[in-house]
Write an enzyme that holds these catalytic residues in place. Structure first.
Site, PDB file in Angstrom:
ATOM      1  N   ARG A   1     124.342   2.943 -25.746  1.00 54.19           N
ATOM      2  CA  ARG A   1     124.780   3.424 -24.458  1.00 54.19           C
ATOM      3  C   ARG A   1     126.333   3.847 -24.305  1.00 54.19           C
ATOM      4  O   ARG A   1     126.651   4.980 -23.868  1.00 54.19           O
ATOM      5  CB  ARG A   1     124.336   2.471 -23.146  1.00 54.19           C
ATOM      6  CG  ARG A   1     124.693   2.769 -21.622  1.00 54.19           C
ATOM      7  CD  ARG A   1     124.316   1.857 -20.917  1.00 54.19           C
ATOM      8  NE  ARG A   1     123.239   0.816 -21.405  1.00 54.19           N
ATOM      9  CZ  ARG A   1     121.869   1.230 -21.293  1.00 54.19           C
ATOM     10  NH1 ARG A   1     121.467   2.157 -20.352  1.00 54.19           N
ATOM     11  NH2 ARG A   1     120.863   0.526 -21.567  1.00 54.19           N
ATOM     12  N   THR A   2     127.056   2.700 -24.585  1.00 54.97           N
ATOM     13  CA  THR A   2     128.680   3.018 -24.526  1.00 54.97           C
ATOM     14  C   THR A   2     128.960   4.150 -25.291  1.00 54.97           C
ATOM     15  O   THR A   2     129.967   4.945 -25.032  1.00 54.97           O
ATOM     16  CB  THR A   2     129.246   1.602 -24.811  1.00 54.97           C
ATOM     17  OG1 THR A   2     128.954   0.797 -23.737  1.00 54.97           O
ATOM     18  CG2 THR A   2     130.806   1.706 -24.339  1.00 54.97           C
TER      19      THR A   2
ATOM     20  N   LYS B   1     133.807  -3.897 -46.350  1.00 54.58           N
ATOM     21  CA  LYS B   1     134.533  -4.075 -47.558  1.00 54.58           C
ATOM     22  C   LYS B   1     135.819  -5.077 -47.349  1.00 54.58           C
ATOM     23  O   LYS B   1     136.607  -5.385 -48.217  1.00 54.58           O
ATOM     24  CB  LYS B   1     135.228  -2.778 -48.175  1.00 54.58           C
ATOM     25  CG  LYS B   1     134.104  -1.790 -48.599  1.00 54.58           C
ATOM     26  CD  LYS B   1     134.920  -0.375 -48.948  1.00 54.58           C
ATOM     27  CE  LYS B   1     133.732   0.689 -48.995  1.00 54.58           C
ATOM     28  NZ  LYS B   1     134.430   1.981 -48.962  1.00 54.58           N
TER      29      LYS B   1
ATOM     30  N   ARG C   1     134.698  -0.492 -30.105  1.00 48.86           N
ATOM     31  CA  ARG C   1     133.760  -1.682 -29.817  1.00 48.86           C
ATOM     32  C   ARG C   1     133.745  -2.744 -30.940  1.00 48.86           C
ATOM     33  O   ARG C   1     133.548  -2.435 -32.168  1.00 48.86           O
ATOM     34  CB  ARG C   1     132.386  -1.322 -29.458  1.00 48.86           C
ATOM     35  CG  ARG C   1     131.119  -2.423 -29.566  1.00 48.86           C
ATOM     36  CD  ARG C   1     131.045  -3.143 -28.384  1.00 48.86           C
ATOM     37  NE  ARG C   1     130.760  -2.627 -27.114  1.00 48.86           N
ATOM     38  CZ  ARG C   1     129.743  -2.461 -26.251  1.00 48.86           C
ATOM     39  NH1 ARG C   1     128.754  -3.369 -26.831  1.00 48.86           N
ATOM     40  NH2 ARG C   1     129.812  -2.033 -25.112  1.00 48.86           N
TER      41      ARG C   1
ATOM     42  N   HIS D   1     135.613  -5.506 -21.144  1.00 55.54           N
ATOM     43  CA  HIS D   1     134.745  -4.194 -21.055  1.00 55.54           C
ATOM     44  C   HIS D   1     135.457  -3.064 -20.003  1.00 55.54           C
ATOM     45  O   HIS D   1     134.828  -3.006 -19.057  1.00 55.54           O
ATOM     46  CB  HIS D   1     133.074  -4.208 -20.909  1.00 55.54           C
ATOM     47  CG  HIS D   1     132.412  -3.143 -21.365  1.00 55.54           C
ATOM     48  ND1 HIS D   1     132.905  -1.955 -21.832  1.00 55.54           N
ATOM     49  CD2 HIS D   1     131.145  -3.097 -21.432  1.00 55.54           C
ATOM     50  CE1 HIS D   1     132.009  -1.076 -21.862  1.00 55.54           C
ATOM     51  NE2 HIS D   1     130.745  -1.569 -21.817  1.00 55.54           N
TER      52      HIS D   1
END
Lengths: 140, 307
Positions: free
Chosen positions: B51-52, B80, B101, B129
């Site tokens: 969604r974000t 890695k 995120r 957020h």
């Protein structure tokens, strides 16, 4: 009462929370000291019930404000010629780097080892430090 | 160059400017269709959040810009062992702005320290957020017409819900805001929010455990999901998840102009029968998320507002 008669020139770190002396010992790297160092744990204290004490019989530079981050109740006595010449209550620094570590497993510092552990004093009255990354409060 | 890591990185004035720009975009989106031509947004998603991520990508595409990025840590060089600092140094050469995120709290802040492009925190663990908070504020401002003089009900998981904590932090900066905190004992607002935010700002609030009793006084009801991933104990989750379910019977008690918001996704905390009530604005809220991200991208890229 603390007996300092055995100390010539040095420092007594008094009123350490019982059981916390070794944290201070390691922070000051006293394991590498060449002068005599005495650790007294769980000594009787009228103010605290029990306390720890560290006596350092020799010249050592201690940033007492940084020590206060580890233990906000401790006091420092500077001894010269067997007498207390300075008795200090530490002032909490506004920001500390790599003195205390963030214990929040969700913090970025938990996976990126090279990041410095930076804490800010967010509540002076409660002597509260928070990690600058995750804002988790440091619990002494 | 400015980054947005916390909802409080904007002053009230700066925030107002972003929300006003977003409202102008809502009024005439076509006017903004080409303002970011030639600009690139990197979406660096170390954990999935469809969604974000799509909201950010839609925002940049709506502005005429382009997008690049990854949608999980497995498909990035983090797999890695590359540090956030190194990744952002490289990405700074590829894009003009980035949205990050990350499951670890504080990761976007580390990125901002080493970045040569603006960094937007698109969610870091259970911490911040900010674009969800901007979305909530835009929804309230646009649909209620104000961000002051409001009685705001926050319902559900107030302990772990970062959207709730951020919204409280953002709203205490406005005049005459009252909070009604509705949760079971186990999911009450943390002490540090009560003491360091509500008490410190002398904000009026009360804590209750029955939603119906307080419905008539609310101007807004912000529902949250009890998140399974926050519990170590399955039994606790099962016991608490269904305690507050908003249905039409409860909506009967609410004012005619009360708004129901939810950061989504919902599970069952809002009955689907509520969806058709005009006071249920959570899908509108998701739409506003795109507009506010458009405004934020334009602001951070210092793009001129078209005439």
């Amino acid at each position: 009462m603390l007996n300092i008669s055995g100390l010539g020139n040095g420092i007594v770190i008094d009123h350490i929370k019982a059981g916390k002396a070794m944290d201070i010992y390691h922070y000051l790297k006293l394991d590498r000291a060449t002068c005599p160092v005495a650790i007294i744990m769980n000594a009787k204290s009228s103010k605290m019930g029990q306390k720890d004490i560290i006596k350092i019989d020799g010249p050592i530079t201690v940033d007492i404000n940084m020590l206060a981050v580890l233990d906000d109740q401790l006091t420092i006595n500077i001894i010269e010629n067997g007498k207390i010449v300075i008795k200090k209550n530490p002032t909490l620094p506004l920001e500390v780097t790599n003195i205390i570590k963030c214990k929040n497993p969700r913090c970025i510092t938990s996976i990126e080892q090279e990041l410095p552990h930076v804490f800010k004093l967010t509540n002076k009255d409660k002597r509260m430090y928070r990690c600058v990354y995750c804002e988790e409060a440091f619990k002494r | 160059m400015k980054h947005i890591i916390s909802p409080l990185d904007f002053s009230v004035k700066e925030l107002d400017d972003v929300l006003c720009l977003a409202e102008d975009i809502i009024a005439d989106p076509k006017k903004y269709a080409n303002v970011c031509n030639g600009k690139k947004l990197a979406t660096l998603f170390y954990e999935p959040s469809t969604r974000t991520r799509l909201s950010f990508e839609a925002a940049m595409l709506n502005l005429g810009g382009n997008i690049l990025g990854f949608s999980s840590a497995d498909s990035s060089s983090a797999a890695k062992g590359e540090s956030v600092a190194d990744t952002i140094r490289v990405i700074s050469s590829y894009a003009d702005i980035c949205a990050m995120r990350h499951p670890k709290e504080g990761a976007p802040m580390v990125a901002a320290k080493y970045s040569r492009i603006p960094v937007i925190n698109a969610g870091d663990g259970g911490h911040n957020h900010p674009t969800q908070t901007l979305t909530d504020l835009l929804t309230i401002k646009n649909l209620k017409g104000r961000l002051n003089n409001l009685t705001v009900g926050l319902c559900g998981d107030l302990k772990f819900g970062r959207t709730v904590h951020s919204l409280i932090n953002a709203l205490v900066r406005y005049e005459n805001i009252k909070f009604v905190l509705i949760s079971p004992e186990e999911l009450k607002i943390p002490a540090y929010i009560r003491e360091e935010v509500l008490d410190a700002n002398h904000v009026e609030y009360k804590e209750v455990s029955v939603l119906e009793d307080v419905m008539p006084e609310l101007d807004l009801l912000y529902m949250t999901r009890v998140q399974k991933e926050r519990f170590f104990n399955e039994e606790d989750y099962v016991r608490l998840k269904d305690l507050f379910i908003l249905d039409m019977a409860k909506m009967e008690y609410a004012k005619d102009d009360m708004l129901v918001l939810h950061p989504l996704p919902r599970v069952n905390e809002i009955s689907t029968e509520v969806d058709n009530d005009p006071r249920a604005v959570y899908f509108k809220q998701a739409e506003y998320g795109v507009y506010v991200r458009m405004a934020l991208i334009m602001t951070l890229l210092e793009v001129e507002k078209p005439c």
